[in-house]
Design a protein around this motif. Structure first.
Motif, PDB file in Angstrom:
ATOM      1  N   ILE A 173      12.288  43.827   1.736  1.00 12.13           N
ATOM      2  CA  ILE A 173      12.581  44.954   0.861  1.00 12.13           C
ATOM      3  C   ILE A 173      11.945  44.745  -0.514  1.00 12.13           C
ATOM      4  O   ILE A 173      11.471  45.701  -1.141  1.00 12.13           O
ATOM      5  CB  ILE A 173      14.102  45.173   0.754  1.00 12.13           C
ATOM      6  CG1 ILE A 173      14.660  45.566   2.129  1.00 12.13           C
ATOM      7  CG2 ILE A 173      14.424  46.257  -0.261  1.00 12.13           C
ATOM      8  CD1 ILE A 173      16.127  45.907   2.137  1.00 12.13           C
ATOM      9  N   GLN A 174      11.910  43.506  -0.998  1.00 15.12           N
ATOM     10  CA  GLN A 174      11.214  43.233  -2.256  1.00 15.12           C
ATOM     11  C   GLN A 174       9.742  43.610  -2.147  1.00 15.12           C
ATOM     12  O   GLN A 174       9.157  44.166  -3.079  1.00 15.12           O
ATOM     13  CB  GLN A 174      11.355  41.760  -2.626  1.00 15.12           C
ATOM     14  CG  GLN A 174      12.739  41.365  -3.104  1.00 15.12           C
ATOM     15  CD  GLN A 174      12.882  39.859  -3.259  1.00 15.12           C
ATOM     16  OE1 GLN A 174      12.029  39.093  -2.818  1.00 15.12           O
ATOM     17  NE2 GLN A 174      13.957  39.435  -3.884  1.00 15.12           N
ATOM     18  N   SER A 175       9.146  43.297  -0.999  1.00 17.64           N
ATOM     19  CA  SER A 175       7.744  43.638  -0.780  1.00 17.64           C
ATOM     20  C   SER A 175       7.555  45.150  -0.748  1.00 17.64           C
ATOM     21  O   SER A 175       6.583  45.684  -1.319  1.00 17.64           O
ATOM     22  CB  SER A 175       7.251  43.013   0.527  1.00 17.64           C
ATOM     23  OG  SER A 175       5.902  43.339   0.768  1.00 17.64           O
ATOM     24  N   ASP A 176       8.485  45.863  -0.091  1.00 16.93           N
ATOM     25  CA  ASP A 176       8.435  47.326  -0.093  1.00 16.93           C
ATOM     26  C   ASP A 176       8.464  47.853  -1.526  1.00 16.93           C
ATOM     27  O   ASP A 176       7.707  48.750  -1.896  1.00 16.93           O
ATOM     28  CB  ASP A 176       9.635  47.911   0.676  1.00 16.93           C
ATOM     29  CG  ASP A 176       9.545  47.668   2.179  1.00 16.93           C
ATOM     30  OD1 ASP A 176       8.447  47.329   2.649  1.00 16.93           O
ATOM     31  OD2 ASP A 176      10.574  47.825   2.858  1.00 16.93           O
ATOM     32  N   PHE A 177       9.353  47.287  -2.302  1.00 13.52           N
ATOM     33  CA  PHE A 177       9.528  47.714  -3.693  1.00 13.52           C
ATOM     34  C   PHE A 177       8.223  47.557  -4.464  1.00 13.52           C
ATOM     35  O   PHE A 177       7.879  48.390  -5.307  1.00 13.52           O
ATOM     36  CB  PHE A 177      10.637  46.868  -4.326  1.00 13.52           C
ATOM     37  CG  PHE A 177      10.985  47.233  -5.744  1.00 13.52           C
ATOM     38  CD1 PHE A 177      11.948  48.193  -6.010  1.00 13.52           C
ATOM     39  CD2 PHE A 177      10.361  46.610  -6.814  1.00 13.52           C
ATOM     40  CE1 PHE A 177      12.283  48.527  -7.313  1.00 13.52           C
ATOM     41  CE2 PHE A 177      10.691  46.936  -8.125  1.00 13.52           C
ATOM     42  CZ  PHE A 177      11.655  47.899  -8.363  1.00 13.52           C
ATOM     43  N   GLN A 178       7.492  46.499  -4.175  1.00 14.89           N
ATOM     44  CA  GLN A 178       6.246  46.232  -4.877  1.00 14.89           C
ATOM     45  C   GLN A 178       5.102  47.122  -4.424  1.00 14.89           C
ATOM     46  O   GLN A 178       4.238  47.485  -5.226  1.00 14.89           O
ATOM     47  CB  GLN A 178       5.834  44.766  -4.673  1.00 14.89           C
ATOM     48  CG  GLN A 178       6.572  43.791  -5.566  1.00 14.89           C
ATOM     49  CD  GLN A 178       6.132  43.915  -7.006  1.00 14.89           C
ATOM     50  OE1 GLN A 178       6.531  44.835  -7.711  1.00 14.89           O
ATOM     51  NE2 GLN A 178       5.304  43.018  -7.456  1.00 14.89           N
ATOM     52  N   HIS A 179       5.081  47.483  -3.144  1.00 14.31           N
ATOM     53  CA  HIS A 179       3.867  48.061  -2.593  1.00 14.31           C
ATOM     54  C   HIS A 179       3.962  49.529  -2.168  1.00 14.31           C
ATOM     55  O   HIS A 179       2.943  50.195  -2.057  1.00 14.31           O
ATOM     56  CB  HIS A 179       3.406  47.225  -1.393  1.00 14.31           C
ATOM     57  CG  HIS A 179       3.080  45.809  -1.750  1.00 14.31           C
ATOM     58  ND1 HIS A 179       3.840  44.742  -1.340  1.00 14.31           N
ATOM     59  CD2 HIS A 179       2.099  45.296  -2.531  1.00 14.31           C
ATOM     60  CE1 HIS A 179       3.324  43.618  -1.835  1.00 14.31           C
ATOM     61  NE2 HIS A 179       2.273  43.930  -2.554  1.00 14.31           N
ATOM     62  N   LEU A 180       5.159  50.059  -1.916  1.00 15.64           N
ATOM     63  CA  LEU A 180       5.254  51.444  -1.486  1.00 15.64           C
ATOM     64  C   LEU A 180       4.951  52.388  -2.647  1.00 15.64           C
ATOM     65  O   LEU A 180       5.458  52.222  -3.757  1.00 15.64           O
ATOM     66  CB  LEU A 180       6.654  51.745  -0.936  1.00 15.64           C
ATOM     67  CG  LEU A 180       6.994  51.135   0.425  1.00 15.64           C
ATOM     68  CD1 LEU A 180       8.423  51.461   0.811  1.00 15.64           C
ATOM     69  CD2 LEU A 180       6.032  51.635   1.503  1.00 15.64           C
TER      70      LEU A 180
END
Length: 320
Positions: A173-180
C-alpha cells in the motif's frame, strides 16, 4: 496548499501544540513524524476542525478554514485513520459513496466513481457488493482510502493509515501511495511514528517533539545535512539504510574505478534507486555488479567498491 500559522493548542493550560507554523505546497506530501504524544495527531485534527486551535490560523488555498462551515470543509478533505472505520452494514460501494451521496451526486456518477476507485486500488469490481467483514485488512484499508478520495478532495489527511497492517501488505500500500496517479494530484499530510515510512512517503518530513517542529526538510536533507541532535537521535540505527534508500547508483559512479570485463552475478541499471537494493541482493562484498544504462554496459564494480564510493558521496553531501 495548506498553511499553519503560529498554531497553539492548550490542554489544562499546557501546550500540546506550541506555536507551530508549517507550509505544504499543493500536490506535495508532508509527513508529520514523532513519538506518541508529540502533538502530531492534534495538528492533523485541527486541519479538519475536529479540534479548534487556541491560537493561530490555518489556511487552505489562502482561505482561513475558520471562516468556512465545518461540514463544507470536511466534505472537501479526505480523512483516513488506522482503524479504517468502514460502516459494517454497508456494502463496499455504499462505503465508498458516502461523501458523494451526501453532496447529492447523480447515481450514475457515483457508480462510475466507485468503479474507477476500485480499479485504482487494484481491487476487482465484484467487491462493490461485498461487506467489510468479507475483506482482508489490506483490502479494507484500500477501501478506506478510496472512500476518502471519492469526492475528489484536494487535501488528504492520513493518521497512522498503515499501522495496523502486516509488513508485506503495508509495503504494497505504501508503494501504491507513491506510484498511483490518483494520489499525485492530491496534497497529503500523513502522521506516523515509523521513521522508514516517513522517509519513504514524504516529499518533506516535519519532526515533531513536545508539540514543536524540530525541523522540516526533505528526507535527503534530514539524513545528510541536519545538525540537529534530536533528528539524528530519532533516525538512530536506521540512518545507514535510510541514506542508501535516498541515493541512486548513478550518484556513486564518479567515485568508482570501473572494470570493463569481469564475471558478474548481479545486474543493476545506473539510474536505479534505492541504492540499498544492491546490498540486499548481494551475497558478499566480493560479488561483482554489472552496471548498465539504456545503451548497454557502463562497467563492473564489486559490492565493496560500491560501499566505499557511497561513503565518499556521503561525505561530499554532508559538506554541502
Amino acid at each position: 496548499m495548506v498553511e499553519l500559522v503560529n498554531i497553539t493548542k492548550l490542554y489544562h493550560k499546557k501546550p500540546v501544540v506550541n506555536n507551530v507554523s508549517l507550509f505544504v505546497p499543493g500536490g506535495q506530501t508532508l509527513v508529520l513524524l514523532g513519538k506518541s504524544g508529540s502533538g502530531k495527531t492534534t495538528l492533523l485534527k485541527m486541519i479538519n476542525r475536529l479540534i479548534e486551535p487556541d491560537e493561530g490560523n490555518i489556511l487552505i488555498d489562502g482561505e482561513r478554514i475558520a471562516n468556512r462551515p465545518v461540514e463544507e470543509l470536511r466534505r472537501n478533505i479526505g480523512y483516513v485513520i488506522q482503524a479504517i472505520g468502514l460502516f459494517p452494514h454497508w456494502t463496499v460501494a455504499q462505503n465508498i459513496a458516502t461523501v458523494p451521496t451526501l453532496i447529492d451526486w447523480p447515481k450514475d456518477k457515483i457508480s462510475s466513481r466507485v468503479s474507477e476507485l476500485l480499479e485504482h486500488m487494484g481491487l476487482p469490481q465484484q467487491f462493490a457488493s461485498r461487506y467489510p467483514h468479507e475483506l482482508s485488512g489490506g483490502q479494507q484499508q484500500r477501501i478506506g482510502v478510496a472512500r476518502a478520495l471519492a469526492a475528489n478532495p484536494s487535501l488528504l489527511l492520513m493518521d497512522e493509515p498503515f499501522g495496523a497492517l502486516d509488513p508485506i501488505i503495508r509495503k504494497e500500500i505504501q508503494s501504491d501511495f507513491q506510484h498511483l496517479s490518483i494520489f499525485k494530484e492530491v496534497t497529503k499530510i500523513v502522521v506516523t511514528h515509523d521513521v522508514k515510512e516517513a522517509f519513504y512517503l514524504g516529499d518533506e518530513v516535519a519532526l515533531i517533539d513536545d508539540g514543536k517542529v524540530i525541523e522540516k526538510a526533505t528526507p535527503r536533507y534530514l539524513l545528510f545535512n541536519s545538525t540537529s541532535d534530536l533528528v539524528r537521535g530519532f533516525i538512530g540505527e536506521d540512518a545507514w539504510s535510510l541514506k542508501l534508500s535516498q541515493v541512486a547508483l548513478s550518484e556513486v559512479i564518479p567515485f568508482l574505478t570501473l572494470a570493463k570485463d569481469t564475471e558478474e552475478t548481479l545486474v543493476c541499471h545506473i539510474n536505479e534507486k534505492p541504492f540499498s537494493r544492491i546490498f540486499s541482493l548481494a551475497n558478499s562484498d566480493h560479488q561483482q555488479v554489472k552496471i548498465i544504462d539504456n545503451s548497454g554496459l557502463v562497467g563492473h564494480a564489486s559490492v565493496a567498491d560500491l560501499k566505499a564510493s557511497f561513503l565518499k558521496l556521503e561525505s561530499q553531501l554532508a559538506a554541502h
